[in-house]
Motif scaffolding. Sequence first.
Motif, PDB file in Angstrom:
ATOM      1  N   PHE A 196      -0.348   1.730 -12.024  1.00 61.02           N
ATOM      2  CA  PHE A 196       0.109   2.825 -11.166  1.00 61.02           C
ATOM      3  C   PHE A 196      -0.366   4.171 -11.718  1.00 61.02           C
ATOM      4  N   CYS A 197      -0.236   4.353 -13.025  1.00 58.22           N
ATOM      5  CA  CYS A 197      -0.664   5.621 -13.638  1.00 58.22           C
ATOM      6  C   CYS A 197      -2.172   5.827 -13.471  1.00 58.22           C
ATOM      7  N   HIS A 198      -2.916   4.754 -13.665  1.00 58.29           N
ATOM      8  CA  HIS A 198      -4.361   4.837 -13.525  1.00 58.29           C
ATOM      9  C   HIS A 198      -4.755   5.140 -12.083  1.00 58.29           C
ATOM     10  N   PHE A 199      -4.103   4.465 -11.134  1.00 56.96           N
ATOM     11  CA  PHE A 199      -4.395   4.716  -9.726  1.00 56.96           C
ATOM     12  C   PHE A 199      -4.079   6.168  -9.361  1.00 56.96           C
ATOM     13  N   MET A 200      -2.983   6.692  -9.905  1.00 60.76           N
ATOM     14  CA  MET A 200      -2.621   8.085  -9.623  1.00 60.76           C
ATOM     15  C   MET A 200      -3.746   9.037 -10.001  1.00 60.76           C
ATOM     16  N   ILE A 201      -4.363   8.800 -11.161  1.00 61.03           N
ATOM     17  CA  ILE A 201      -5.451   9.671 -11.609  1.00 61.03           C
ATOM     18  C   ILE A 201      -6.663   9.523 -10.690  1.00 61.03           C
ATOM     19  N   MET A 202      -7.054   8.292 -10.406  1.00 63.26           N
ATOM     20  CA  MET A 202      -8.216   8.066  -9.538  1.00 63.26           C
ATOM     21  C   MET A 202      -7.986   8.635  -8.136  1.00 63.26           C
ATOM     22  N   HIS A 203      -6.816   8.373  -7.580  1.00 63.99           N
ATOM     23  CA  HIS A 203      -6.500   8.838  -6.229  1.00 63.99           C
ATOM     24  C   HIS A 203      -6.409  10.359  -6.199  1.00 63.99           C
ATOM     25  N   GLY A 204      -5.802  10.942  -7.238  1.00 63.71           N
ATOM     26  CA  GLY A 204      -5.688  12.395  -7.299  1.00 63.71           C
ATOM     27  C   GLY A 204      -7.037  13.073  -7.371  1.00 63.71           C
ATOM     28  N   CYS A 205      -7.932  12.511  -8.169  1.00 62.41           N
ATOM     29  CA  CYS A 205      -9.283  13.077  -8.261  1.00 62.41           C
ATOM     30  C   CYS A 205     -10.037  12.920  -6.953  1.00 62.41           C
ATOM     31  N   ASN A 206      -9.778  11.837  -6.244  1.00 64.10           N
ATOM     32  CA  ASN A 206     -10.421  11.625  -4.946  1.00 64.10           C
ATOM     33  C   ASN A 206      -9.922  12.630  -3.909  1.00 64.10           C
TER      34      ASN A 206
ATOM     35  N   GLU B  61       0.832  -1.197   0.000  1.00 57.98           N
ATOM     36  CA  GLU B  61       0.000   0.000   0.000  1.00 57.98           C
ATOM     37  C   GLU B  61       0.870   1.252   0.000  1.00 57.98           C
ATOM     38  N   GLU B  62       1.940   1.227   0.810  1.00 59.35           N
ATOM     39  CA  GLU B  62       2.903   2.323   0.810  1.00 59.35           C
ATOM     40  C   GLU B  62       3.454   2.567  -0.587  1.00 59.35           C
ATOM     41  N   MET B  63       3.869   1.494  -1.244  1.00 66.89           N
ATOM     42  CA  MET B  63       4.461   1.633  -2.565  1.00 66.89           C
ATOM     43  C   MET B  63       3.459   2.204  -3.565  1.00 66.89           C
ATOM     44  N   THR B  64       2.207   1.805  -3.451  1.00 72.87           N
ATOM     45  CA  THR B  64       1.165   2.308  -4.343  1.00 72.87           C
ATOM     46  C   THR B  64       1.016   3.819  -4.203  1.00 72.87           C
ATOM     47  N   TYR B  65       0.919   4.275  -2.952  1.00 73.88           N
ATOM     48  CA  TYR B  65       0.771   5.711  -2.714  1.00 73.88           C
ATOM     49  C   TYR B  65       2.031   6.480  -3.120  1.00 73.88           C
ATOM     50  N   ALA B  66       3.200   5.896  -2.852  1.00 75.32           N
ATOM     51  CA  ALA B  66       4.457   6.585  -3.174  1.00 75.32           C
ATOM     52  C   ALA B  66       4.608   6.784  -4.678  1.00 75.32           C
ATOM     53  N   VAL B  67       4.371   5.718  -5.459  1.00 74.61           N
ATOM     54  CA  VAL B  67       4.494   5.836  -6.911  1.00 74.61           C
ATOM     55  C   VAL B  67       3.452   6.807  -7.447  1.00 74.61           C
ATOM     56  N   ALA B  68       2.234   6.758  -6.897  1.00 78.66           N
ATOM     57  CA  ALA B  68       1.185   7.675  -7.349  1.00 78.66           C
ATOM     58  C   ALA B  68       1.602   9.130  -7.132  1.00 78.66           C
ATOM     59  N   LEU B  69       2.166   9.436  -5.957  1.00 84.38           N
ATOM     60  CA  LEU B  69       2.612  10.799  -5.675  1.00 84.38           C
ATOM     61  C   LEU B  69       3.759  11.194  -6.604  1.00 84.38           C
ATOM     62  N   GLY B  70       4.672  10.254  -6.833  1.00 90.77           N
ATOM     63  CA  GLY B  70       5.780  10.537  -7.731  1.00 90.77           C
ATOM     64  C   GLY B  70       5.311  10.845  -9.139  1.00 90.77           C
ATOM     65  N   LEU B  71       4.377  10.044  -9.650  1.00 90.33           N
ATOM     66  CA  LEU B  71       3.838  10.265 -10.990  1.00 90.33           C
ATOM     67  C   LEU B  71       3.048  11.560 -11.070  1.00 90.33           C
ATOM     68  N   PHE B  72       2.296  11.863 -10.019  1.00 94.04           N
ATOM     69  CA  PHE B  72       1.515  13.102 -10.001  1.00 94.04           C
ATOM     70  C   PHE B  72       2.427  14.319 -10.142  1.00 94.04           C
ATOM     71  N   ASN B  73       3.499  14.353  -9.355  1.00 87.96           N
ATOM     72  CA  ASN B  73       4.405  15.494  -9.451  1.00 87.96           C
ATOM     73  C   ASN B  73       5.216  15.486 -10.740  1.00 87.96           C
ATOM     74  N   LEU B  74       5.424  14.308 -11.310  1.00 92.49           N
ATOM     75  CA  LEU B  74       6.085  14.236 -12.616  1.00 92.49           C
ATOM     76  C   LEU B  74       5.264  14.997 -13.654  1.00 92.49           C
ATOM     77  N   LEU B  75       3.950  14.877 -13.551  1.00 93.02           N
ATOM     78  CA  LEU B  75       3.078  15.639 -14.446  1.00 93.02           C
ATOM     79  C   LEU B  75       2.953  17.098 -14.028  1.00 93.02           C
ATOM     80  N   SER B  76       2.688  17.324 -12.747  1.00 94.78           N
ATOM     81  CA  SER B  76       2.386  18.690 -12.300  1.00 94.78           C
ATOM     82  C   SER B  76       3.592  19.612 -12.426  1.00 94.78           C
ATOM     83  N   LYS B  77       4.799  19.071 -12.283  1.00 93.55           N
ATOM     84  CA  LYS B  77       5.988  19.930 -12.297  1.00 93.55           C
ATOM     85  C   LYS B  77       6.633  20.046 -13.680  1.00 93.55           C
ATOM     86  N   THR B  78       6.432  19.053 -14.549  1.00 89.74           N
ATOM     87  CA  THR B  78       6.972  19.168 -15.905  1.00 89.74           C
ATOM     88  C   THR B  78       5.995  19.837 -16.854  1.00 89.74           C
TER      89      THR B  78
END
Length: 645
Positions: free
Chosen positions: A358-368, A320-337
């Motif tokens: 992971f990419c899909h979860f990032m979008i769902m989690h971010g919208c949540n 679960e930690e890894m899921t959230y960590a990768v999601a946050l990393g991917l989110f900032n990869l988009l938001s900062k670039t």
Amino acid sequence: MRPNPLLIPTEPPVSTVCRLALVSVNQTPLAWRENERNILQALSEAQQQVADIIIFPEMSVTGYGLEDILFYPQLLENVENLLRNILPQVGNQVVCLGFPFQFEGKLYNVAAVCFQGKIKGLMAKRTLANTGVYYEPRWFTPWPKGERKKCHILGEDIVIGDWILQIDGYRIGIEICEDAWANIESRPISYLSTLKPSLWINMSGSHFSPRKFLTRQQMVAGSSRYCNGTYVYVNLLGNESGRLIFDGGNLVAQDGILKHKGSRFNFQTSVVDSVDVALPERQPLKKSAKVIHITDFHFKQAKGFAPKPITNFEGESIYEEMTYAVALGLFNLLSKTKQKGFVISLSGGIDSSALLIFCHFMIMHGCNLLGMAGFCKAISHRPVGSLKELTQSLITTIFQATENSSPTSQQLAAALAEEVKSTHFDWNISKIVEMYHDLVAQAMGIQLNWNEHDIALQNIQARVRSPGVWMVANLKGALLLSTSNRSEAAVGYCTMDGDTSGVFAPLAGVSKQRLIRWLGWLQSHEWGRAYPSLKEILRQRPSAQLRPGLEQFDEDDLMPYEILEWLEEHVLLHHYSPIIVKEKIQEDFMALPHEQLMGWVDTFYKLWRTSQWKRERLAPAFHLDTFSVDPKTYLRFPIFSGSGE
């Protein structure tokens, strides 16, 4: 966020309640306006919550991941300019900020205590992090234990060095991140303990790795027990600058008992945890050179509630930690670039399937977390009407078949893409591969065949897949993500300019075996219900599918991934010699034949030694484990070397 008051003990008698605001910020190197806005927003929120002391993390003004930008004098000018904008907003609260500061020709990592628009003192970091991904001595100088000197900043002469803060009759000590992990004799909490601070603050910049949050909780609780008082830990947040992901997770402990655990992996640019702590009665300290006094400060005595104490040190599971960590990393990869999404070469196998999820979860989690409108705004995306529309816009997947591709893999790739709702392309590159066969064979005057030219004929298939996905990424203004993992990087089981192509390799810090276990965990988790194809994907044995007419499996070419992961840990993390590795592997895998085990060990060492040039060229990756094979920030090895005999 509403204040989260703590249980205040009735014994010993309590004289003062102190409201702390623990601030995690997601900063970006050189993004001065954004960094200033993040600090001022958090400062305003903390002031609205009637905080007495507002604590930001280590290097919170600039961001931690400055690297060699720290060598540039202009950086220090920019820091002072930013401080000039922040300090007027500091009122009758004590505010702790972190930034780099040059003194007597040397650079220090400092914590500044601010009050009523001025910096009252600088505490410099004593123990510099110099292990794993940290190289602080490259830039900073450790502050000598017990020293105090006068320095000049923003027109004021103040103290820099080892000191204790005294406010309203109470004393406060500060440690900066690694200071808390030093030997107890070297910690300020030890050698300044005779001054009896009621409260200790740790301003930290600690990146995510598995189970590290549990270790932090134990350290914070143990430190509060040692100082017989309150210990507060405040951490950075987010994927600041590429590789390191800071998970937040602010902590408070009193007398050995953990009292507060803040949120982790938040997608907000700042998170403020307001926490009420009880400060036991202390006798006012007589004047001392070791103490900085702020005479005009008085606690506001905000009243609060008493939630249940936290009785364990648990956090999320490792997966679960890894899921959230990768999601946050991917989110900032988009938001900062400010790029317009991700492109993934989807094979239907473990690595690309995991990356897509992971990419899909990032979008769902971010919208949540942020709401769909807030998420779109955060990544600079136009407003959309549905999650499906957003996903199709942000994720493009491509299956590129050759004559050796499995129909099952093609079907699984299409099925997962449909479950995720990515924009999916399916094309065949066999004619392009054949064209290269003919072109090179004619030029060299040879007849290509699989007996003599196996590696070349495999690699051209992988490389031909690269130009198409790059072109799609360019046309969409998106980031091409590499699907590499750590195990394949360790032994060079990858094709340069083929499957390694990409701007970023999010999962190259994770072993193949862990990715397999993560997908298995996900399938059993409620999140996994969104991906029915996972069951069949996990049933397939990993295969490159590059040879004709044969069943080609990765583990037949290499070794079982369980063995490979074991060797990664024992050779690359623990640094055991070949002799010790061979002894230990026999103990841990007694059921397997001796000769086979020894052969796998020899294969690992040979492939590791001869593959460094590949690792030097891999795309950057998130640090998601206790170690990695990244030669730029973790594990350095000669590009060519002998066999060690």
